[in-house]
Design a protein around this motif. Sequence first.
Motif, PDB file in Angstrom:
ATOM      1  N   ASN A 133      -1.361  -9.604 -12.898  1.00  0.00           N
ATOM      2  CA  ASN A 133      -0.486  -8.767 -13.929  1.00  0.00           C
ATOM      3  C   ASN A 133      -1.214  -7.916 -14.906  1.00  0.00           C
ATOM      4  N   ALA A 134      -2.612  -7.571 -14.484  1.00  0.00           N
ATOM      5  CA  ALA A 134      -3.342  -6.568 -15.452  1.00  0.00           C
ATOM      6  C   ALA A 134      -2.838  -5.339 -15.387  1.00  0.00           C
ATOM      7  N   LYS A 135      -2.799  -4.398 -16.180  1.00  0.00           N
ATOM      8  CA  LYS A 135      -2.331  -3.156 -16.328  1.00  0.00           C
ATOM      9  C   LYS A 135      -3.485  -2.144 -16.268  1.00  0.00           C
ATOM     10  N   SER A 136      -4.652  -2.438 -16.609  1.00  0.00           N
ATOM     11  CA  SER A 136      -5.703  -1.527 -16.461  1.00  0.00           C
ATOM     12  C   SER A 136      -7.208  -2.449 -16.043  1.00  0.00           C
ATOM     13  N   LYS A 137      -8.364  -1.618 -15.539  1.00  0.00           N
ATOM     14  CA  LYS A 137      -9.275  -2.382 -14.949  1.00  0.00           C
ATOM     15  C   LYS A 137     -10.010  -3.148 -16.280  1.00  0.00           C
ATOM     16  N   ASP A 138      -9.759  -2.517 -17.638  1.00  0.00           N
ATOM     17  CA  ASP A 138     -10.509  -3.342 -18.739  1.00  0.00           C
ATOM     18  C   ASP A 138      -9.541  -4.505 -19.202  1.00  0.00           C
ATOM     19  N   GLU A 139      -8.346  -4.540 -18.842  1.00  0.00           N
ATOM     20  CA  GLU A 139      -7.493  -5.659 -18.943  1.00  0.00           C
ATOM     21  C   GLU A 139      -7.940  -6.642 -18.055  1.00  0.00           C
ATOM     22  N   LYS A 141     -10.769  -7.010 -16.648  1.00  0.00           N
ATOM     23  CA  LYS A 141     -12.122  -7.644 -16.948  1.00  0.00           C
ATOM     24  C   LYS A 141     -12.028  -8.680 -18.180  1.00  0.00           C
ATOM     25  N   SER A 142     -11.122  -8.417 -18.986  1.00  0.00           N
ATOM     26  CA  SER A 142     -11.121  -9.175 -20.178  1.00  0.00           C
ATOM     27  C   SER A 142     -10.339 -10.275 -19.933  1.00  0.00           C
ATOM     28  N   MET A 143      -9.395 -10.189 -19.061  1.00  0.00           N
ATOM     29  CA  MET A 143      -8.489 -11.495 -18.776  1.00  0.00           C
ATOM     30  C   MET A 143      -9.580 -12.554 -17.875  1.00  0.00           C
ATOM     31  N   ILE A 144     -10.203 -11.994 -16.923  1.00  0.00           N
ATOM     32  CA  ILE A 144     -11.188 -12.781 -16.173  1.00  0.00           C
ATOM     33  C   ILE A 144     -12.518 -13.405 -17.020  1.00  0.00           C
ATOM     34  N   SER A 145     -13.031 -12.553 -18.018  1.00  0.00           N
ATOM     35  CA  SER A 145     -13.976 -13.103 -18.850  1.00  0.00           C
ATOM     36  C   SER A 145     -13.253 -14.070 -19.637  1.00  0.00           C
ATOM     37  N   GLU A 146     -11.950 -13.938 -20.259  1.00  0.00           N
ATOM     38  CA  GLU A 146     -11.750 -15.126 -21.159  1.00  0.00           C
ATOM     39  C   GLU A 146     -11.160 -16.089 -20.118  1.00  0.00           C
ATOM     40  N   GLY A 147     -11.035 -16.118 -18.800  1.00  0.00           N
ATOM     41  CA  GLY A 147     -10.423 -17.388 -18.283  1.00  0.00           C
ATOM     42  C   GLY A 147      -9.012 -17.404 -18.306  1.00  0.00           C
ATOM     43  N   LYS A 148      -8.246 -16.203 -18.785  1.00  0.00           N
ATOM     44  CA  LYS A 148      -6.747 -16.469 -18.632  1.00  0.00           C
ATOM     45  C   LYS A 148      -6.248 -16.216 -17.102  1.00  0.00           C
ATOM     46  N   LEU A 152      -3.019 -14.000 -15.614  1.00  0.00           N
ATOM     47  CA  LEU A 152      -3.736 -12.809 -14.840  1.00  0.00           C
ATOM     48  C   LEU A 152      -2.877 -12.893 -13.436  1.00  0.00           C
ATOM     49  N   ILE A 153      -2.870 -14.050 -12.848  1.00  0.00           N
ATOM     50  CA  ILE A 153      -2.305 -14.353 -11.505  1.00  0.00           C
ATOM     51  C   ILE A 153      -0.832 -14.061 -11.426  1.00  0.00           C
ATOM     52  N   ARG A 154      -0.355 -13.465 -10.129  1.00  0.00           N
ATOM     53  CA  ARG A 154       1.294 -13.360 -10.161  1.00  0.00           C
ATOM     54  C   ARG A 154       1.453 -14.304  -9.115  1.00  0.00           C
ATOM     55  N   ILE A 210     -14.099  -7.784  -9.222  1.00  0.00           N
ATOM     56  CA  ILE A 210     -13.607  -6.916 -10.287  1.00  0.00           C
ATOM     57  C   ILE A 210     -13.760  -5.222  -9.507  1.00  0.00           C
ATOM     58  N   ASP A 211     -14.823  -5.328  -8.643  1.00  0.00           N
ATOM     59  CA  ASP A 211     -14.768  -3.590  -8.072  1.00  0.00           C
ATOM     60  C   ASP A 211     -13.772  -3.507  -7.010  1.00  0.00           C
ATOM     61  N   THR A 212     -13.153  -4.566  -6.577  1.00  0.00           N
ATOM     62  CA  THR A 212     -12.404  -4.174  -5.389  1.00  0.00           C
ATOM     63  C   THR A 212     -11.070  -4.662  -5.539  1.00  0.00           C
ATOM     64  N   ILE A 213     -10.390  -5.379  -6.662  1.00  0.00           N
ATOM     65  CA  ILE A 213      -9.253  -5.322  -7.063  1.00  0.00           C
ATOM     66  C   ILE A 213      -8.725  -4.250  -7.350  1.00  0.00           C
ATOM     67  N   ARG A 214      -7.371  -3.953  -6.721  1.00  0.00           N
ATOM     68  CA  ARG A 214      -6.512  -2.785  -6.914  1.00  0.00           C
ATOM     69  C   ARG A 214      -5.814  -2.833  -8.331  1.00  0.00           C
ATOM     70  N   VAL A 215      -5.730  -1.921  -9.378  1.00  0.00           N
ATOM     71  CA  VAL A 215      -5.164  -2.099 -10.580  1.00  0.00           C
ATOM     72  C   VAL A 215      -4.308  -0.833 -10.515  1.00  0.00           C
ATOM     73  N   PRO A 216      -2.975  -0.885 -10.910  1.00  0.00           N
ATOM     74  CA  PRO A 216      -2.189  -2.276 -11.172  1.00  0.00           C
ATOM     75  C   PRO A 216      -1.851  -2.649  -9.687  1.00  0.00           C
ATOM     76  N   ALA A 217      -1.303  -3.710  -9.411  1.00  0.00           N
ATOM     77  CA  ALA A 217      -1.058  -4.408  -8.166  1.00  0.00           C
ATOM     78  C   ALA A 217       0.247  -3.824  -7.609  1.00  0.00           C
ATOM     79  N   ARG A 218       0.340  -3.616  -6.520  1.00  0.00           N
ATOM     80  CA  ARG A 218       1.554  -3.408  -5.595  1.00  0.00           C
ATOM     81  C   ARG A 218       2.737  -4.167  -6.200  1.00  0.00           C
ATOM     82  N   ASP A 219       3.778  -3.616  -6.373  1.00  0.00           N
ATOM     83  CA  ASP A 219       5.107  -4.524  -6.544  1.00  0.00           C
ATOM     84  C   ASP A 219       5.311  -5.212  -5.637  1.00  0.00           C
ATOM     85  N   ALA A 220       5.612  -6.633  -5.950  1.00  0.00           N
ATOM     86  CA  ALA A 220       5.837  -7.762  -5.117  1.00  0.00           C
ATOM     87  C   ALA A 220       6.754  -7.116  -4.104  1.00  0.00           C
TER      88      ALA A 220
END
Length: 305
Positions: A133-139, A141-148, A152-154, A210-220
């Motif tokens: 559910n992250a909308k940008s690479k920055d979001e 990264k912060s969701m991962i570093s904060e353990g949210k 994050l996951i859909r 983080i390098d390889t995750i595509r942002v934003p994710a493709r629609d389900a």
Amino acid sequence: MDKIIFLKPAFSHTVWGGTRIRTDFGYDEPGEDIGECWGISAHPAGDSVITNGMFSGKTLSQMYADCPEFFGNCPQEEFPLLTKIIDARDNLSIQVHPDDEYAAIHENGASGKTECWYIIDCPQNAELIVGHNAKSKDELKSMISEGKWEKLIRRVPVKKGDFIQIDAGTVHAITAGCLILETQQNSNITYRLYDYDRKPLRELHLSQSIDTIRVPARDAADCIFDTTGKKEFVYSNDFYEVGIMRISGSAKLPEIRYFMNLSIVAGEGLVNGNRVHKGDHIIIAGGSSVILNGNMEIVRSTFNA
Ligand code: ZN
């Protein structure tokens, strides 16, 4: 030479595996933790062994190297596809795979991994993890570093008979109770993003993820397809064409260019006059056409060059 080869699978035992690969499919494999049956594989981590014809006893990778004409002189240096059955007694870790470009640079020239799933069985109200559910690479990264992780996951609802395409760069995980046939590029490179903090702790690969995750994710909706009620469902991309076929009576497929992988997931019948039943994994030679008879459900795959 025979235009069809039968393969003996390789099995892997995992912390999340179960017993259905033996009890549902009848493979003679002991243990209570059978996670994967690699039915059609030339990967060194589980090379299939051929059980008929002049290559009987040899591995698929050997035959691919020694007998390119069987495979229609496929231009790939290694046999390009891999078919597995996966039995998840417990949740698998949440992961992502690199694409070819990233894997070539960072994984010694290995292939990336695009994969797809056919759900043979799953619990009622099952959900798989496909995307985030992250909308940008920055979001991200912060969701991962904060353990949210839950934010994050859909999670997406799935049912028996669904087909799910997992492009490289897609966050994904198979959940408890799912029995899945996976068709994928011939690669074993996985970056583990999150493992539910389970003990014993397994290594995570956050920077590669983080390098390889595509942002934003493709629609389900663009990666999950309902195949139920269809005689044939076909999905095609740059790597493979995968078909889910439900045969009752007879069917003829067009001539094969390189080779065709077939896995029988239910029922029994004949493939070009050869008796097959649930659990069989076979490859048909390039240049052949395919005549199917019987009552069976088959997952087929061909390589898209
Ligand atoms: Zn995967």
